[in-house]
Write a protein that holds these residues in place. Sequence first.
Motif, short mmCIF file in Angstrom:
data_model
loop_
_atom_site.label_atom_id
_atom_site.label_comp_id
_atom_site.label_asym_id
_atom_site.label_seq_id
_atom_site.Cartn_x
_atom_site.Cartn_y
_atom_site.Cartn_z
N ILE A 6 0.84 -1.19 0.00
CA ILE A 6 0.00 0.00 0.00
C ILE A 6 0.88 1.24 0.00
N LYS A 7 0.69 2.09 -1.00
CA LYS A 7 1.47 3.32 -1.12
C LYS A 7 0.52 4.51 -1.16
N ILE A 8 0.65 5.38 -0.17
CA ILE A 8 -0.18 6.57 -0.10
C ILE A 8 0.74 7.79 -0.17
N TRP A 9 0.52 8.64 -1.16
CA TRP A 9 1.34 9.83 -1.32
C TRP A 9 1.08 10.79 -0.17
N ASN A 178 -23.58 11.55 -6.55
CA ASN A 178 -22.78 10.33 -6.49
C ASN A 178 -21.35 10.63 -6.92
N LEU A 179 -20.41 10.27 -6.08
CA LEU A 179 -19.00 10.54 -6.34
C LEU A 179 -18.23 9.24 -6.35
N SER A 180 -17.32 9.10 -7.31
CA SER A 180 -16.48 7.91 -7.35
C SER A 180 -15.24 8.16 -8.19
N LEU A 181 -14.18 7.45 -7.84
CA LEU A 181 -12.96 7.50 -8.65
C LEU A 181 -13.05 6.56 -9.85
N ALA A 182 -13.97 5.62 -9.80
CA ALA A 182 -14.14 4.66 -10.90
C ALA A 182 -15.59 4.20 -10.94
N TRP A 183 -16.49 5.17 -10.99
CA TRP A 183 -17.92 4.90 -10.83
C TRP A 183 -18.48 3.99 -11.91
N GLY A 234 -9.71 -1.19 1.12
CA GLY A 234 -10.01 0.08 0.45
C GLY A 234 -8.75 0.88 0.18
N LEU A 235 -7.84 0.93 1.14
CA LEU A 235 -6.57 1.62 0.94
C LEU A 235 -5.79 1.00 -0.22
N ARG A 236 -5.79 -0.32 -0.26
CA ARG A 236 -5.03 -1.03 -1.30
C ARG A 236 -5.59 -0.71 -2.68
N VAL A 237 -6.90 -0.66 -2.80
CA VAL A 237 -7.53 -0.32 -4.08
C VAL A 237 -7.12 1.08 -4.53
N LEU A 238 -7.17 2.04 -3.62
CA LEU A 238 -6.83 3.42 -3.97
C LEU A 238 -5.35 3.56 -4.29
N SER A 239 -4.51 2.78 -3.60
CA SER A 239 -3.08 2.79 -3.88
C SER A 239 -2.81 2.30 -5.30
N HIS A 240 -3.43 1.18 -5.66
CA HIS A 240 -3.25 0.64 -7.02
C HIS A 240 -3.85 1.58 -8.06
N LEU A 241 -4.96 2.22 -7.71
CA LEU A 241 -5.59 3.16 -8.63
C LEU A 241 -4.67 4.35 -8.89
N GLY A 242 -3.97 4.79 -7.84
CA GLY A 242 -3.03 5.89 -8.01
C GLY A 242 -1.88 5.53 -8.94
N ASP A 243 -1.36 4.30 -8.78
CA ASP A 243 -0.28 3.84 -9.67
C ASP A 243 -0.76 3.78 -11.12
N THR A 256 -7.89 14.24 -8.80
CA THR A 256 -8.98 13.87 -7.90
C THR A 256 -8.46 13.13 -6.68
N LEU A 257 -7.46 12.28 -6.90
CA LEU A 257 -6.89 11.53 -5.79
C LEU A 257 -6.23 12.44 -4.76
N GLN A 258 -5.78 13.61 -5.18
CA GLN A 258 -5.15 14.55 -4.26
C GLN A 258 -6.12 14.94 -3.13
N TYR A 259 -7.41 15.03 -3.45
CA TYR A 259 -8.40 15.55 -2.50
C TYR A 259 -9.35 14.47 -1.98
N TRP A 260 -9.22 13.26 -2.48
CA TRP A 260 -10.12 12.17 -2.06
C TRP A 260 -9.70 11.69 -0.67
N ALA A 261 -10.59 11.84 0.34
CA ALA A 261 -10.22 11.58 1.74
C ALA A 261 -10.84 10.32 2.32
N SER A 262 -11.50 9.53 1.50
CA SER A 262 -12.21 8.35 2.00
C SER A 262 -11.54 7.06 1.53
N VAL A 263 -11.59 6.01 2.36
CA VAL A 263 -11.07 4.70 1.93
C VAL A 263 -12.09 3.99 1.05
N PHE A 264 -13.32 4.50 1.01
CA PHE A 264 -14.31 3.98 0.08
C PHE A 264 -14.06 4.59 -1.29
#
Length: 301
Positions: A6-9, A178-183, A234-243, A256-264
């Motif tokens: 898990i990598k979180i910037w 409705n908000l999503s990084l990959a809706w 959830g963290l792992r999904v967002l980490s992979h999504l960032g990569d 969007t990932l810069q401001y996304w504050a949820s693990v969902f």
Amino acid sequence: MSTCDIKIWRTWALAITHEAGAYTEQKFNAEKTGGEPVIPSPNLDTDLVMVCDCLADVLIKAYKNPIKMQIDIARYSKLISPKNTGHNEEKEEKLLERCPPGHEGTKVVDKPATIIDVSGTIIAWYLPDALTETTQGGHRFAGSKPRKSVKADGNWRYNQEWFKQGSENVGSTPGCINLSLAWFQQGHENLSDPEVSASLKGPSSENILKAIARPAAIASAALRVMHPQQYFAGLRVLSHLGDKALSKELPQMPETLQYWASVFNSLSIISNRETPIIETIYQFLNASIFSPPWGTILMLG
């Protein structure tokens, strides 16, 4: 569980969420075991520390107030399939016979509590007053309005009978966003790259995400205590999504990932909705955070 992948910037809002979750979990465990006082990270501002302290206090009260139901949730989960939509009365009656509620009558729950089954498995957490008044008052969108998605025959999230016009002082328009990084990729098999949802492609995206950052962080911190496996998944999904966003140069996703504050990875925000009582065998009144098996519901005043 391993978190080495898990990598979180550090520049992500999620980094603060992660530290808030760690502090809340440590505070909860210290209260539960009588451990040493926990010192928060210097990266957390005073207001956020106070909110986490409040959350940890309500979590420990709920943990120490279990309500036992005479059901086996593992057996019930095997009997209930995705096809049980709740709209077929005949099927619902047969299902009720196979899966009785485990309690006679209805009880009102107005204090922090956990609902457990016969094996001691926690089915749900109920956390009233887990959100401070400051947090509840700071979630309004700055210059942004929810999309008009109220429908006469909508489901429990959109049905217009639950919506009401805000007061003149509030100025909020009834609706749902409705908000999503990959809706659009959720629940579908396709080969296209993930996209942020339409609501996050406009000029108000940054303002929306900043406005909901605090309650999103609190809901995530609660999840870290209530369901740590889901939290780290959830963290792992967002980490992979960032990569993937960087390697494939996906439009708007890194920003969007810069401001996304949820693990969902998806959120539904509902404005001016008259919330029906959450009722199973128990009635939950004035819920702030309610965590049934299907997800986490965050209710703001």
